[in-house]
Design a protein around this motif. Sequence first.
Motif, PDB file in Angstrom:
ATOM      1  N   ASP A 168     -13.188 -47.086   5.992  1.00 20.47           N
ATOM      2  CA  ASP A 168     -13.333 -47.827   7.253  1.00 20.47           C
ATOM      3  C   ASP A 168     -14.269 -49.012   7.094  1.00 20.47           C
ATOM      4  O   ASP A 168     -13.968 -50.133   7.503  1.00 20.47           O
ATOM      5  CB  ASP A 168     -13.900 -46.921   8.356  1.00 20.47           C
ATOM      6  CG  ASP A 168     -12.917 -45.826   8.738  1.00 20.47           C
ATOM      7  OD1 ASP A 168     -11.801 -45.809   8.167  1.00 20.47           O
ATOM      8  OD2 ASP A 168     -13.265 -44.988   9.595  1.00 20.47           O
ATOM      9  N   VAL A 169     -15.421 -48.732   6.506  1.00 19.41           N
ATOM     10  CA  VAL A 169     -16.451 -49.770   6.388  1.00 19.41           C
ATOM     11  C   VAL A 169     -15.972 -50.868   5.435  1.00 19.41           C
ATOM     12  O   VAL A 169     -16.178 -52.054   5.653  1.00 19.41           O
ATOM     13  CB  VAL A 169     -17.783 -49.148   5.894  1.00 19.41           C
ATOM     14  CG1 VAL A 169     -18.803 -50.225   5.570  1.00 19.41           C
ATOM     15  CG2 VAL A 169     -18.329 -48.191   6.951  1.00 19.41           C
TER      16      VAL A 169
ATOM     17  N   ILE B  70      -3.129 -47.693   3.081  1.00 20.76           N
ATOM     18  CA  ILE B  70      -4.063 -46.749   2.475  1.00 20.76           C
ATOM     19  C   ILE B  70      -3.301 -45.541   1.948  1.00 20.76           C
ATOM     20  O   ILE B  70      -2.371 -45.063   2.594  1.00 20.76           O
ATOM     21  CB  ILE B  70      -5.133 -46.285   3.489  1.00 20.76           C
ATOM     22  CG1 ILE B  70      -5.930 -47.489   3.977  1.00 20.76           C
ATOM     23  CG2 ILE B  70      -6.097 -45.279   2.852  1.00 20.76           C
ATOM     24  CD1 ILE B  70      -7.074 -47.141   4.891  1.00 20.76           C
ATOM     25  N   GLY B  71      -3.711 -45.049   0.802  1.00 21.33           N
ATOM     26  CA  GLY B  71      -3.131 -43.835   0.229  1.00 21.33           C
ATOM     27  C   GLY B  71      -1.701 -44.067  -0.229  1.00 21.33           C
ATOM     28  O   GLY B  71      -1.357 -45.127  -0.735  1.00 21.33           O
TER      29      GLY B  71
ATOM     30  N   GLU C  19       4.831 -47.385  -0.984  1.00 24.91           N
ATOM     31  CA  GLU C  19       6.119 -47.305  -0.291  1.00 24.91           C
ATOM     32  C   GLU C  19       6.639 -48.697   0.089  1.00 24.91           C
ATOM     33  O   GLU C  19       5.857 -49.590   0.366  1.00 24.91           O
ATOM     34  CB  GLU C  19       5.976 -46.415   0.957  1.00 24.91           C
ATOM     35  CG  GLU C  19       5.903 -44.953   0.579  1.00 24.91           C
ATOM     36  CD  GLU C  19       5.440 -44.072   1.731  1.00 24.91           C
ATOM     37  OE1 GLU C  19       5.477 -44.532   2.884  1.00 24.91           O
ATOM     38  OE2 GLU C  19       5.054 -42.935   1.444  1.00 24.91           O
ATOM     39  N   PRO C  20       7.959 -48.831   0.120  1.00 25.09           N
ATOM     40  CA  PRO C  20       8.519 -50.163   0.382  1.00 25.09           C
ATOM     41  C   PRO C  20       8.571 -50.497   1.876  1.00 25.09           C
ATOM     42  O   PRO C  20       9.569 -50.991   2.375  1.00 25.09           O
ATOM     43  CB  PRO C  20       9.921 -50.050  -0.212  1.00 25.09           C
ATOM     44  CG  PRO C  20      10.276 -48.609  -0.068  1.00 25.09           C
ATOM     45  CD  PRO C  20       8.998 -47.834  -0.155  1.00 25.09           C
ATOM     46  N   VAL C  21       7.475 -50.224   2.609  1.00 26.89           N
ATOM     47  CA  VAL C  21       7.474 -50.413   4.065  1.00 26.89           C
ATOM     48  C   VAL C  21       7.696 -51.862   4.467  1.00 26.89           C
ATOM     49  O   VAL C  21       8.335 -52.160   5.478  1.00 26.89           O
ATOM     50  CB  VAL C  21       6.158 -49.919   4.703  1.00 26.89           C
ATOM     51  CG1 VAL C  21       6.148 -48.428   4.809  1.00 26.89           C
ATOM     52  CG2 VAL C  21       4.948 -50.394   3.926  1.00 26.89           C
TER      53      VAL C  21
ATOM     54  N   LYS D   7     -12.624 -44.729  -4.290  1.00 26.71           N
ATOM     55  CA  LYS D   7     -12.774 -43.402  -4.887  1.00 26.71           C
ATOM     56  C   LYS D   7     -11.412 -42.970  -5.430  1.00 26.71           C
ATOM     57  O   LYS D   7     -10.945 -43.569  -6.384  1.00 26.71           O
ATOM     58  CB  LYS D   7     -13.360 -42.408  -3.885  1.00 26.71           C
ATOM     59  CG  LYS D   7     -13.972 -41.205  -4.560  1.00 26.71           C
ATOM     60  CD  LYS D   7     -14.774 -40.357  -3.586  1.00 26.71           C
ATOM     61  CE  LYS D   7     -15.396 -39.184  -4.297  1.00 26.71           C
ATOM     62  NZ  LYS D   7     -16.181 -38.362  -3.379  1.00 26.71           N
ATOM     63  N   ASP D   8     -10.727 -41.990  -4.832  1.00 28.75           N
ATOM     64  CA  ASP D   8      -9.417 -41.574  -5.344  1.00 28.75           C
ATOM     65  C   ASP D   8      -8.260 -42.170  -4.555  1.00 28.75           C
ATOM     66  O   ASP D   8      -7.121 -41.843  -4.779  1.00 28.75           O
ATOM     67  CB  ASP D   8      -9.260 -40.057  -5.236  1.00 28.75           C
ATOM     68  CG  ASP D   8     -10.366 -39.349  -5.953  1.00 28.75           C
ATOM     69  OD1 ASP D   8     -10.765 -39.831  -7.023  1.00 28.75           O
ATOM     70  OD2 ASP D   8     -10.832 -38.323  -5.430  1.00 28.75           O
ATOM     71  N   THR D   9      -8.580 -42.996  -3.564  1.00 28.72           N
ATOM     72  CA  THR D   9      -7.545 -43.451  -2.661  1.00 28.72           C
ATOM     73  C   THR D   9      -7.097 -44.872  -2.994  1.00 28.72           C
ATOM     74  O   THR D   9      -7.905 -45.784  -2.959  1.00 28.72           O
ATOM     75  CB  THR D   9      -8.083 -43.416  -1.209  1.00 28.72           C
ATOM     76  OG1 THR D   9      -8.674 -42.143  -0.990  1.00 28.72           O
ATOM     77  CG2 THR D   9      -6.983 -43.661  -0.208  1.00 28.72           C
ATOM     78  N   PRO D  10      -5.811 -45.041  -3.297  1.00 32.83           N
ATOM     79  CA  PRO D  10      -5.352 -46.412  -3.515  1.00 32.83           C
ATOM     80  C   PRO D  10      -5.243 -47.137  -2.171  1.00 32.83           C
ATOM     81  O   PRO D  10      -4.979 -46.505  -1.145  1.00 32.83           O
ATOM     82  CB  PRO D  10      -3.966 -46.223  -4.134  1.00 32.83           C
ATOM     83  CG  PRO D  10      -3.522 -44.880  -3.694  1.00 32.83           C
ATOM     84  CD  PRO D  10      -4.749 -44.049  -3.447  1.00 32.83           C
TER      85      PRO D  10
END
Length: 323
Positions: free
Chosen positions: A210-211, A254-255, A260-262, A285-288
């Motif tokens: 968020d930050v 996020i994540g 995904e091809p949104v 951290k672990d989140t793309p």
Amino acid sequence: MHALRNVDLSIQKGEIFGIIGHSGAGKSTLLQMINMLEKPSSGEVIVDGVDMTRLGSGKLQEMRRSIGMIFQHFNLLSSATVEDNIAFPLRLAKQPRDAIARRVEELLGLVGLSGHGRKYPSQLSGGQKQRVGIARALATNPKVLLCDEATSALDPQTTNAILSLLLDINRKLGITIVLITHEMHVIRSICDRVAVIDGGEIVEMGPVADVFLKPQHRTTREFVAQVTDNPDDGTDALRSANAAGRLRIRVTFIGEQTYEPVLYETMRETSVPFVILQGTVSRLKDTPYGQLVLELQGENGGAEQAIDKLRSLGLDVEVIRNE
Ligand SMILES: Nc1ncnc2c1ncn2[C@@H]1O[C@H](COP(=O)(O)OP(=O)(O)OP(=O)(O)O)[C@@H](O)[C@H]1O
Ligand SMILES: [Mg+2]
């Protein structure tokens, strides 16, 4: 003149909590209040249910054993071997010799220094010295590890190795880590939540995603810019493409969404042409996550429709005003 004011902070068991701020902001003061190296003139400091400000010296000593600390310049005893440096807090705690020897071996293994026990600090690299600092801090099985600019004296590669070690320790031992830094890279790599401190006050606080992705305070934006400002990132395109009737948006993925091809789906469904003006893909951290600045060229409400579609797919969309 107060070094800190109105600090209201609650750190969860097992999390990696980062505190970021410029030099003189009050980071070290805040960190040292957790183990009472600095005593607040008012307020409470509660660690594991105990108000640290009310403890007598004996009880305080005991509590401090459950709070380890590491430093920017390692603070090792140069005349003692690696083993003796690590054993130091165990000797203070009057543990038996053979138990100390076993624990030291175990700690050397944990921090990746097996076989280096007989060396002196001067024979080690900066990264190895910090590993000794970490082993010493963990010797008494603390519940909390305080890190005061623990990677600031290290090169980027060694910094990453030490950050991975801290993350590994946090996961393996469930130890709560509170770290202070002036580098957003450190926060982004391993922290779960972050507080931004400026002039002795916390000006922003929340989950790192968020930050990082929606910084509110000017100081936070400066820190985020440390890791996102890239002179070659298409800023020129951002400035020049400013035609009337076009809508510019910032889309945050996020994540798993990141893969995904949104975008393609949205544009196909709404037939709105778009131009990519700027883009980044990175990791928290672990989140793309990814951020794209797009210019939508839809007419008759087409652009708004595309925005609705992107939002319905769970993406964060911010409309950027043409300046
Ligand atoms: N016990 C104290 N009482 C009052 N002021 C203090 C005290 N200790 C430090 N200060 C002042 O508080 C401010 C914050 O100091 P602190 O060392 O916490 O900053 P910092 O964010 O750790 O900076 P750096 O990044 O340079 O280490 C400084 O202006 C310092 O001079
Ligand atoms: Mg400091």
